[in-house]
Motif scaffolding. Sequence first.
Motif, PDB file in Angstrom:
ATOM      1  N   TRP A  28       0.841  -1.210   0.000  1.00 27.14           N
ATOM      2  CA  TRP A  28       0.000   0.000   0.000  1.00 27.14           C
ATOM      3  C   TRP A  28       0.872   1.255   0.000  1.00 27.14           C
ATOM      4  CZ3 TRP A  28      -0.761   4.306   2.975  1.00 27.14           C
ATOM      5  CH2 TRP A  28      -1.958   5.012   2.801  1.00 27.14           C
ATOM      6  N   LEU A  29       1.939   1.252   0.817  1.00 25.38           N
ATOM      7  CA  LEU A  29       2.834   2.400   0.860  1.00 25.38           C
ATOM      8  C   LEU A  29       3.454   2.675  -0.505  1.00 25.38           C
ATOM      9  CD1 LEU A  29       4.681   1.888   4.275  1.00 25.38           C
ATOM     10  CD2 LEU A  29       3.031   3.668   3.722  1.00 25.38           C
ATOM     11  N   CYS A  30       3.865   1.589  -1.178  1.00 27.99           N
ATOM     12  CA  CYS A  30       4.463   1.775  -2.499  1.00 27.99           C
ATOM     13  C   CYS A  30       3.437   2.262  -3.517  1.00 27.99           C
ATOM     14  CB  CYS A  30       5.087   0.457  -2.980  1.00 27.99           C
ATOM     15  SG  CYS A  30       6.827   0.315  -2.504  1.00 27.99           S
ATOM     16  N   GLU A  31       2.200   1.786  -3.347  1.00 28.79           N
ATOM     17  CA  GLU A  31       1.156   2.206  -4.279  1.00 28.79           C
ATOM     18  C   GLU A  31       0.796   3.672  -4.094  1.00 28.79           C
ATOM     19  OE1 GLU A  31      -3.597   1.389  -5.102  1.00 28.79           O
ATOM     20  OE2 GLU A  31      -2.462   0.016  -3.834  1.00 28.79           O
ATOM     21  N   LYS A  32       0.696   4.102  -2.833  1.00 29.80           N
ATOM     22  CA  LYS A  32       0.257   5.471  -2.548  1.00 29.80           C
ATOM     23  C   LYS A  32       1.402   6.483  -2.555  1.00 29.80           C
ATOM     24  CE  LYS A  32      -4.050   4.276  -1.900  1.00 29.80           C
ATOM     25  NZ  LYS A  32      -5.109   4.719  -2.855  1.00 29.80           N
ATOM     26  N   GLY A  33       2.610   5.990  -2.274  1.00 30.41           N
ATOM     27  CA  GLY A  33       3.736   6.917  -2.191  1.00 30.41           C
ATOM     28  C   GLY A  33       4.608   6.872  -3.425  1.00 30.41           C
ATOM     29  N   ARG A  34       5.758   7.541  -3.299  1.00 25.93           N
ATOM     30  CA  ARG A  34       6.678   7.601  -4.424  1.00 25.93           C
ATOM     31  C   ARG A  34       8.092   7.822  -3.900  1.00 25.93           C
ATOM     32  NH1 ARG A  34       3.921  12.364  -3.783  1.00 25.93           N
ATOM     33  NH2 ARG A  34       5.158  14.315  -3.740  1.00 25.93           N
ATOM     34  N   VAL A  35       9.071   7.577  -4.721  1.00 27.27           N
ATOM     35  CA  VAL A  35      10.464   7.848  -4.400  1.00 27.27           C
ATOM     36  C   VAL A  35      10.921   9.020  -5.258  1.00 27.27           C
ATOM     37  CG1 VAL A  35      12.819   6.959  -4.464  1.00 27.27           C
ATOM     38  CG2 VAL A  35      10.944   5.475  -3.722  1.00 27.27           C
ATOM     39  N   GLU A  36      11.542  10.004  -4.602  1.00 23.54           N
ATOM     40  CA  GLU A  36      11.980  11.193  -5.330  1.00 23.54           C
ATOM     41  C   GLU A  36      13.439  11.491  -5.009  1.00 23.54           C
ATOM     42  OE1 GLU A  36       9.530  14.589  -4.765  1.00 23.54           O
ATOM     43  OE2 GLU A  36       7.674  13.565  -5.331  1.00 23.54           O
ATOM     44  N   ASN A  37      14.150  11.982  -5.994  1.00 26.04           N
ATOM     45  CA  ASN A  37      15.531  12.430  -5.833  1.00 26.04           C
ATOM     46  C   ASN A  37      15.557  13.949  -5.692  1.00 26.04           C
ATOM     47  OD1 ASN A  37      16.452   9.832  -6.087  1.00 26.04           O
ATOM     48  ND2 ASN A  37      16.984  10.029  -8.256  1.00 26.04           N
ATOM     49  N   PHE A  38      16.409  14.453  -4.805  1.00 27.21           N
ATOM     50  CA  PHE A  38      16.553  15.893  -4.602  1.00 27.21           C
ATOM     51  C   PHE A  38      18.015  16.282  -4.739  1.00 27.21           C
ATOM     52  CE2 PHE A  38      12.492  15.128  -2.694  1.00 27.21           C
ATOM     53  CZ  PHE A  38      11.787  16.310  -2.814  1.00 27.21           C
ATOM     54  N   ASP A  39      18.265  17.331  -5.492  1.00 29.10           N
ATOM     55  CA  ASP A  39      19.610  17.892  -5.561  1.00 29.10           C
ATOM     56  C   ASP A  39      19.872  18.714  -4.298  1.00 29.10           C
ATOM     57  OD1 ASP A  39      20.060  16.804  -8.085  1.00 29.10           O
ATOM     58  OD2 ASP A  39      19.073  18.512  -9.078  1.00 29.10           O
ATOM     59  N   VAL A  40      21.117  19.136  -4.144  1.00 31.48           N
ATOM     60  CA  VAL A  40      21.478  19.948  -2.971  1.00 31.48           C
ATOM     61  C   VAL A  40      20.598  21.199  -2.931  1.00 31.48           C
ATOM     62  CG1 VAL A  40      23.295  21.293  -1.880  1.00 31.48           C
ATOM     63  CG2 VAL A  40      23.851  19.105  -2.966  1.00 31.48           C
ATOM     64  N   GLY A  41      20.009  21.452  -1.763  1.00 30.14           N
ATOM     65  CA  GLY A  41      19.159  22.626  -1.625  1.00 30.14           C
ATOM     66  C   GLY A  41      17.964  22.355  -0.722  1.00 30.14           C
ATOM     67  N   GLN A  42      16.972  23.238  -0.803  1.00 32.30           N
ATOM     68  CA  GLN A  42      15.835  23.200   0.097  1.00 32.30           C
ATOM     69  C   GLN A  42      14.787  22.195  -0.383  1.00 32.30           C
ATOM     70  OE1 GLN A  42      16.741  25.182   2.409  1.00 32.30           O
ATOM     71  NE2 GLN A  42      15.021  25.329   3.833  1.00 32.30           N
ATOM     72  N   LEU A 103      13.625  21.824   5.923  1.00 30.54           N
ATOM     73  CA  LEU A 103      14.413  20.642   5.567  1.00 30.54           C
ATOM     74  C   LEU A 103      15.193  20.940   4.295  1.00 30.54           C
ATOM     75  CD1 LEU A 103      15.050  17.569   5.999  1.00 30.54           C
ATOM     76  CD2 LEU A 103      13.129  17.096   4.463  1.00 30.54           C
ATOM     77  N   ARG A 104      16.499  20.673   4.326  1.00 33.13           N
ATOM     78  CA  ARG A 104      17.304  20.809   3.121  1.00 33.13           C
ATOM     79  C   ARG A 104      18.289  19.650   3.048  1.00 33.13           C
ATOM     80  NH1 ARG A 104      22.416  23.246   4.187  1.00 33.13           N
ATOM     81  NH2 ARG A 104      22.568  24.055   6.332  1.00 33.13           N
ATOM     82  N   VAL A 105      18.780  19.393   1.862  1.00 31.80           N
ATOM     83  CA  VAL A 105      19.745  18.305   1.669  1.00 31.80           C
ATOM     84  C   VAL A 105      21.093  18.904   1.328  1.00 31.80           C
ATOM     85  CG1 VAL A 105      18.000  16.634   0.963  1.00 31.80           C
ATOM     86  CG2 VAL A 105      19.086  18.049  -0.766  1.00 31.80           C
ATOM     87  N   THR A 106      22.161  18.303   1.838  1.00 33.44           N
ATOM     88  CA  THR A 106      23.517  18.813   1.644  1.00 33.44           C
ATOM     89  C   THR A 106      24.274  18.036   0.568  1.00 33.44           C
ATOM     90  OG1 THR A 106      24.287  17.393   3.451  1.00 33.44           O
ATOM     91  CG2 THR A 106      23.647  19.646   4.011  1.00 33.44           C
ATOM     92  N   GLU A 107      23.659  16.994   0.029  1.00 39.28           N
ATOM     93  CA  GLU A 107      24.198  16.237  -1.084  1.00 39.28           C
ATOM     94  C   GLU A 107      23.009  15.617  -1.803  1.00 39.28           C
ATOM     95  OE1 GLU A 107      25.467  11.957   0.162  1.00 39.28           O
ATOM     96  OE2 GLU A 107      26.298  13.341   1.680  1.00 39.28           O
ATOM     97  N   PRO A 108      23.159  15.206  -3.064  1.00 41.85           N
ATOM     98  CA  PRO A 108      22.018  14.576  -3.741  1.00 41.85           C
ATOM     99  C   PRO A 108      21.442  13.456  -2.875  1.00 41.85           C
ATOM    100  CG  PRO A 108      23.790  14.970  -5.297  1.00 41.85           C
ATOM    101  CD  PRO A 108      24.347  15.306  -3.927  1.00 41.85           C
ATOM    102  N   SER A 109      20.127  13.499  -2.654  1.00 41.91           N
ATOM    103  CA  SER A 109      19.490  12.587  -1.704  1.00 41.91           C
ATOM    104  C   SER A 109      18.205  12.014  -2.288  1.00 41.91           C
ATOM    105  CB  SER A 109      19.180  13.317  -0.386  1.00 41.91           C
ATOM    106  OG  SER A 109      20.359  13.857   0.186  1.00 41.91           O
TER     107      SER A 109
END
Length: 476
Positions: A28-42, A103-109
């Motif tokens: 269910w989590l996989c069906e309703k959610g998603r995986v996303e990549n974020f570059d460095v930043g907010q 929330l921000r990321v300091t490396e690609p996450s």
Amino acid sequence: MNAPRPCSVDELRTLFLFEKLTEDQLAWLCEKGRVENFDVGQVYDEGEPATCFYVLLEGSVVLSRRVGADDVEVSRTSDRGVYAGAFQSYLGDRVPQNYNGSLRVTEPSRFYVLSADNFASMMRDWFPMAVHMLEGLFFGNQSTKQAVGQRERLLALGQLSAGLTHELNNPAAAALRATATLRERVAGMRHKLAMIASGSLHAQTLPVLVGLQEEAVEQAAKAPDLTPLETSDREDEVADWLDDHGLEGGWDIAPVFVQAGLDVDWLERVAEVVDESTLEGAVRWLNYTVETELLMNEIQDSVARVSTLVGAAKQYSQLDRAPFQVVDVHELLISTLQMLGAKIGPEVKVVKEFDRSLPRIPAYPGELNQVWTNLIDNAVSAMGGKGTLTIRTARDHDQLLVEFRDTGPGMTPEVRERIFEPFFTTKPVGEGTGLGLDISWRIVVNKHHGDLQAVSVPGDTRFLVRLPLELPKEQS
């Protein structure tokens, strides 16, 4: 941010947050959610609508909270499974659904992302009992803080009312005593004047006596302050003169003349204008006049003291002012000290190191007075009612600094780290609610966009309040 990527049940299963879920729940989590990549930043900013729940799959994140105009780092981590975002969405519209930090990321996450609506549904459907308990804990804690905060304010108001009543009682009682004595002296003055008028005064003598009376009144208004030894010596001289001239009870009359700054030379001038038979009546009439003037001065001082205290109470409570305005911090500090005079007590020396060149600042004056009250009360309590309290104001770059320094035993590092926590107190049970510094912190930091810090070593504890000199942009 890149396009969403496929969600892996196997990967979710490795996260501590989801390791106890069933296969159906993971699917269910996989069906309703998603995986996303974020570059460095907010990823998101504090105060924005909370739309998503984020779980770190890979990378590094920084969580921060806004304090005044600055973002203060709360946490920095690369641990898989840490979460942030809309984790209070299960509470619904009973609380503001905004991000309570940034929330921000300091490396690609890479994150697993679930919408706030789906997260709320998951919590309510899968963990109904836990949700009820969390709701009870959340709202119960809010209610408790509100109730205890109200009690804190009522306790402070009660203490201030008691202190104000005590302070008002002294000048009021003095004015009543002086009024009663004044009535007696005026009656005596009328009686003596009648006796003088019926005596053998020459026509030109009474105007001279009236002139001496006016001179005595003027002298009483500017009488010098004498030391106890000087006062005693002058009373002896005046009493001896009165005795030498046949006036009985000279020791009762002499203190009034001396208090008014009148001496033997002035009495000699009185003796020169009246004969021996009317001297005593003239002297006592003049004595009544002088004492009447001194009593009126006492009444004036008492009423002025009452007026000052009422003004301080008005300034402290800000009953006649708008909630937000440009104020002189020194006026607020002085009114608070006047209101707390009885609580501070005679064994605490208050030192005011005020920089009067500081400009007026935009503030909520009534709430700043609450901060001053809490910090002064804590300082007096820490010193056990005996020591030195120093209040200093200064400019600190683009902020106004107000420093409260006490000579108490100081705080341990463990206590200092917790003093701004709600309900934390080192006072005995029943003497403190543990919300005074929490309330002060929220008033200074959240409402005024300032800063509140504490530094402490044995014999020197300081609370540093910094307030912006200019109106914050969001309020201008």
